[in-house]
Design a protein around this motif. Sequence first.
Motif, PDB file in Angstrom:
ATOM      1  N   MET A 227      -2.736   0.354   9.680  1.00  0.00           N
ATOM      2  CA  MET A 227      -2.241  -1.162   9.798  1.00  0.00           C
ATOM      3  C   MET A 227      -3.113  -1.913  10.874  1.00  0.00           C
ATOM      4  N   ALA A 228      -3.496  -0.947  11.699  1.00  0.00           N
ATOM      5  CA  ALA A 228      -4.364  -1.754  12.901  1.00  0.00           C
ATOM      6  C   ALA A 228      -5.776  -1.758  12.248  1.00  0.00           C
TER       7      ALA A 228
ATOM      8  N   LEU B 109       7.390   3.883   4.260  1.00  0.00           N
ATOM      9  CA  LEU B 109       9.069   3.683   4.031  1.00  0.00           C
ATOM     10  C   LEU B 109       9.594   4.631   2.915  1.00  0.00           C
ATOM     11  N   GLY B 110       8.625   4.999   1.996  1.00  0.00           N
ATOM     12  CA  GLY B 110       9.046   5.734   0.809  1.00  0.00           C
ATOM     13  C   GLY B 110       9.469   7.056   1.353  1.00  0.00           C
TER      14      GLY B 110
ATOM     15  N   ALA C 214      -0.142   1.587   2.888  1.00  0.00           N
ATOM     16  CA  ALA C 214       0.570   2.488   4.044  1.00  0.00           C
ATOM     17  C   ALA C 214       1.757   2.244   4.317  1.00  0.00           C
ATOM     18  N   VAL C 215       2.252   0.806   4.516  1.00  0.00           N
ATOM     19  CA  VAL C 215       3.584   0.837   4.988  1.00  0.00           C
ATOM     20  C   VAL C 215       4.639   1.290   3.829  1.00  0.00           C
TER      21      VAL C 215
ATOM     22  N   LEU D 198      -0.343   7.790  11.817  1.00  0.00           N
ATOM     23  CA  LEU D 198      -1.319   7.488  10.701  1.00  0.00           C
ATOM     24  C   LEU D 198      -1.089   5.823  10.201  1.00  0.00           C
ATOM     25  N   THR D 199       0.075   5.775   9.655  1.00  0.00           N
ATOM     26  CA  THR D 199       0.610   4.308   9.373  1.00  0.00           C
ATOM     27  C   THR D 199       0.029   3.078  10.262  1.00  0.00           C
ATOM     28  N   LEU D 200       0.477   3.518  11.456  1.00  0.00           N
ATOM     29  CA  LEU D 200       0.027   2.567  12.665  1.00  0.00           C
ATOM     30  C   LEU D 200      -1.624   2.329  12.520  1.00  0.00           C
TER      31      LEU D 200
END
Length: 142
Positions: A69-70, A43-44, A38-39, A64-66
Motif C-alpha cells: 500500500m505504501a 481481507l480475503g 493487496a488490500v 506485506l500489505t502495508l
Amino acid sequence: MMIDKRLIGMMGDSKRYIARNVALQWLALAASIAMIFAVSRYLGALYDQLTIGDCMAGAPNLPLTLAVMAAALLVHAACTRGAADASYNASRTVKKTLRSAIYEKLLRLGGSYTQAAPTAEVLQLAGEGVEQLETYFGAYLP
C-alpha cells in the motif's frame, strides 16, 4: 468535441508531453490496482481465517500489505505529480507555438487586417482562443 488533426499536427513539441502524461496516468492506475489487490487479498485471507477457524490456512500478512500500500501510494503520488507537470508543459508549449503563429500571421497580413476587425478585438479573440486550447491539450487530449 472531436480531435482536430490539423491542430495536433501543428503542435509537434507538445506530443511528447501528452504521451508522457498518458504513460504516467497509466502507471498511477496500475499502482491503484496493485493497492486494491493487496488490500482485498488481505481481507480475503482474514475472512477465511475467521470463518474457517484454521489459523494456518492463508494467514493474512499485514506488514506485506502495508508495504504494498505504501509503495503504491508513493508511485501514484509521483505519477500524478508528473502527469500534472506534463500537462502544464504541453499546454505551455501549445500556447507559445500558437501565439507566435498568430503574431507571424498578423505580420504577413500587415495593416490590412484592421479593415476586417479592430486590433483590440483580434488580440482579445486570439488570446482567449489560445487560453481555451490550454484545457484541450492539458486535460482533454490525454
